[in-house]
Design a protein around this motif. Structure first.
Motif, short mmCIF file in Angstrom:
data_model
loop_
_atom_site.label_atom_id
_atom_site.label_comp_id
_atom_site.label_asym_id
_atom_site.label_seq_id
_atom_site.Cartn_x
_atom_site.Cartn_y
_atom_site.Cartn_z
N GLN A 169 0.83 -1.21 0.00
CA GLN A 169 0.00 0.00 0.00
C GLN A 169 0.86 1.26 0.00
OE1 GLN A 169 -2.18 -1.29 3.41
NE2 GLN A 169 -4.05 -1.73 2.23
N LYS A 170 2.00 1.22 0.70
CA LYS A 170 2.91 2.37 0.69
C LYS A 170 3.45 2.61 -0.72
CE LYS A 170 4.54 1.97 5.40
NZ LYS A 170 5.55 1.25 6.18
N ARG A 171 3.82 1.52 -1.39
CA ARG A 171 4.35 1.66 -2.76
C ARG A 171 3.26 2.19 -3.70
NH1 ARG A 171 5.76 -3.29 -5.05
NH2 ARG A 171 7.11 -2.25 -6.55
N GLN A 172 2.03 1.72 -3.50
CA GLN A 172 0.93 2.20 -4.34
C GLN A 172 0.67 3.68 -4.10
OE1 GLN A 172 -1.99 -0.66 -2.97
NE2 GLN A 172 -1.66 -2.02 -4.73
N ALA A 173 0.67 4.07 -2.83
CA ALA A 173 0.43 5.48 -2.51
C ALA A 173 1.52 6.37 -3.10
CB ALA A 173 0.36 5.66 -0.99
N ALA A 174 2.77 5.91 -3.02
CA ALA A 174 3.89 6.69 -3.57
C ALA A 174 3.74 6.83 -5.08
CB ALA A 174 5.22 6.01 -3.22
N PHE A 175 3.28 5.75 -5.73
CA PHE A 175 3.09 5.75 -7.17
C PHE A 175 2.06 6.81 -7.57
CE2 PHE A 175 0.65 3.94 -10.81
CZ PHE A 175 1.65 3.81 -11.75
N ILE A 176 0.91 6.79 -6.90
CA ILE A 176 -0.16 7.74 -7.21
C ILE A 176 0.31 9.18 -6.90
CG2 ILE A 176 -2.49 8.50 -6.56
CD1 ILE A 176 -2.62 5.91 -8.08
N ARG A 177 0.95 9.36 -5.75
CA ARG A 177 1.42 10.69 -5.35
C ARG A 177 2.36 11.25 -6.43
NH1 ARG A 177 2.68 9.12 -0.34
NH2 ARG A 177 4.86 8.85 -0.94
N HIS A 178 3.26 10.39 -6.88
CA HIS A 178 4.22 10.84 -7.89
C HIS A 178 3.50 11.29 -9.17
CE1 HIS A 178 8.25 10.99 -9.72
NE2 HIS A 178 7.53 10.84 -10.83
N LEU A 179 2.52 10.50 -9.59
CA LEU A 179 1.82 10.83 -10.84
C LEU A 179 1.08 12.16 -10.73
CD1 LEU A 179 0.37 7.41 -12.05
CD2 LEU A 179 2.56 8.49 -12.58
N LEU A 180 0.47 12.39 -9.57
CA LEU A 180 -0.35 13.59 -9.42
C LEU A 180 0.49 14.86 -9.19
CD1 LEU A 180 -3.45 12.29 -7.43
CD2 LEU A 180 -3.03 12.35 -9.90
N GLN A 181 1.78 14.65 -8.90
CA GLN A 181 2.67 15.81 -8.70
C GLN A 181 2.72 16.74 -9.91
OE1 GLN A 181 6.49 14.27 -7.62
NE2 GLN A 181 5.92 14.09 -5.45
N SER A 182 2.65 16.15 -11.10
CA SER A 182 2.77 17.00 -12.29
C SER A 182 1.41 17.52 -12.76
CB SER A 182 3.50 16.26 -13.41
OG SER A 182 2.89 15.00 -13.63
#
Lengths: 345, 345
Positions: free
Chosen positions: B5-18
């Protein structure tokens, strides 16, 4: 002679050395007779590691079907060419079956002018689709042993039968037979021998789908698979593991493990064919219907498994207690089925 | 949160950064809309190397079918639970489709109390059997991008769609699309991008065999194959090679190579399913009849190939010049077929 022919000649010479007949290519009677059963591989032979000596990439284990098979009568005759008949009908010299048989017999002519009359009868039931080359070459080798009075042990005759057709090595025996992969380059350790286990309630169901000509012969098919199928790379390891699993299951009378492993092994062999290019698909629509019926019977806790060879027919593995239920299910779908009992024939 | 779940959250967070929206989980309009086409893989995706991030064992290439796909409307609503409808029919909360979709939407709720109304319409023709999860998650991601005004590039949206359903990554584009396997552990390099080649006479035939429920879902099927199929070991190398061969064939307009490789690739994927235990056989008897018809057409020099996904239907690849002959052959056998033109839709 090229190198392959030299190796083949050495192989035959070696086998005939232990003959009781000091001139092993001199007939000792007017007619030799041999009979051998067909066999169903529970773990399959698919792929040769040596084409000249017919050596398999992996070992295999089979069950013979007594009462179904080949009877062959072999007579030396004064003629230019062999006279070969199948089920009472003479075959043309250039028939594939006759040519292959004559080439095999070339190894046993004292003089290249000598010829043989070969009468082959296959006793295969209507619902069959069983490979007759296995019982055919086994019966021929037994007829040769009889004609020339070699008195060779069955394991040696198995080597000779293998040289004619791979799966024939297993048809020298009733019951279960193991064909060893072997590792020697001269092919002398790749023979079959019986697995001395009786399994009285083991029942075989022969499902008739189609008895038409195969689209691709199995020798050509194997070669195509070895050459073009990436997935085949993992086949040898699965085949050897399945072989051991099935042998152990037979020894411990574990029907479920034997059945599951045999079905998985057969489907995996067919998978390597399907992943060959051009694709080799022996299945017919009716084969799939029969598979689906087997799977639905298992969902109803009727324990039945299938195996398939290089053709569209299914061979079912079941226990006598489930025969009536299986028969009913297949008859209701209008799919022809016959049952055999390998240990009470 | 566990590690996945941490890896998934990091993935989504990264995508939404831009995102162009500085608070990317705040809706910028009342309703977001997205539409996306279905796609047919010419070299297949079968097997995940990372389940949490939905990363494939191998890359794949597809062709989209414009005009066939999904339109999705997404509205934030004041409610306890999402309201999800499919083709105008409300779905129960516990429907598999609705549960999976709500779990995906969880990543985009500002507040866990916020809910969405999702109206999904699939425009799939009668003769279909096309996976709607690919167009479904692609359309949903486009609707999210619209609702939240992220203005993300399609490659980034492809990453997000992949997170919902692997093959959805390819449905962001019309025409040919390549989904890169990627190698990063965070999954940020496993996205699809278009292959800018037009192929006006490329024709797709949709053969209708069965639109019933699949016996095994593709995610469960993949996992079973990876775990129990020995032959699968060689799949990744074949898949990567086929992918390259097909990309090169598309670039050089080599229909024969593209067709052959796509058919061989699909049959090899199905072979790994067939060699799985318990066996996964998506084929129906009618699938085999259709395959046999394709092979017989090729023997008559009508160049048509097929591909198949995790279901019983065939998708034909042909050139416009052969459409009439193919149509006639299928109609004569009473097999339903519809034709589509990916580059003139």
């Amino acid at each position: 002679m090229n190198n392959d022919q030299k190796r083949q000649a050495a192989f035959i010479r070696h086998l005939l050395q232990s003959s009781k007949n000091s001139s092993p290519l001199t007939p000792q009677k007017a007619c030799g007779v041999g009979t051998a059963p067909v066999n169903i591989a529970l773990s399959k032979y698919w792929g040769k590691r040596d084409k000249a000596l017919n050596l398999p990439i992996n070992g295999s284990v089979s069950i013979s079907l007594p009462g179904l098979g080949t009877e062959t009568r072999l007579k030396p005759i004064n003629a230019e060419k062999d006279r070969i008949s199948l089920n009472g009908k003479p075959l043309a010299d250039n028939a594939v079956f006759a040519e292959r048989l004559s080439r095999f017999l070339d190894w046993f002519r004292d003089d290249r002018e000598s010829a043989f009359e070969v009468e082959t009868h296959n006793t295969v039931p209507t619902a069959a689709g069983l490979a007759s080359s296995a019982s055919g070459y086994a019966a021929l080798v037994l007829a040769l042993d009889d004609l020339f009075d070699w008195q060779l042990p069955k394991e040696t005759l198995s080597l000779l039968a293998r040289f004619g057709s791979g799966s024939a090595s297993r048809s020298l025996f009733n019951g279960f037979a193991i064909w060893h992969r072997g590792s020697r380059e001269d092919g002398l350790d790749s023979f079959a021998e019986p697995l001395q286990v009786e399994w009285p309630d083991l029942t075989i169901g022969l499902v008739k789908v189609n008895t038409g000509e195969k689209p691709v012969g199995s020798t050509a098919g194997m070669q195509q698979t070895v050459e073009t199928c990436d997935l085949y790379q993992s086949w040898p390891q699965q085949a050897e593991r399945d072989l051991q699993t099935i042998i152990n299951a037979i020894k411990s009378n574990d029907f479920s493990t034997m059945g599951k492993t045999a079905e998985h092994n057969a489907l995996s062999m067919h998978a390597t064919m399907i992943a060959t290019w051009p694709p080799i698909v022996y299945w017919q629509p009716e084969s799939l219907s029969a598979m689906q019926l087997v799977w639905s019977l298992r969902e109803q806790n009727i324990e039945v498994y299938f195996t398939m060879d290089a053709g569209p027919n299914l061979k079912l593995l079941l226990q006598e207690k489930d025969r009536a239920a299986v028969q009913k299910a297949f008859q209701e779908r209008g799919i022809g089925i016959e049952f055999l009992h390998p240990f009470s024939g």
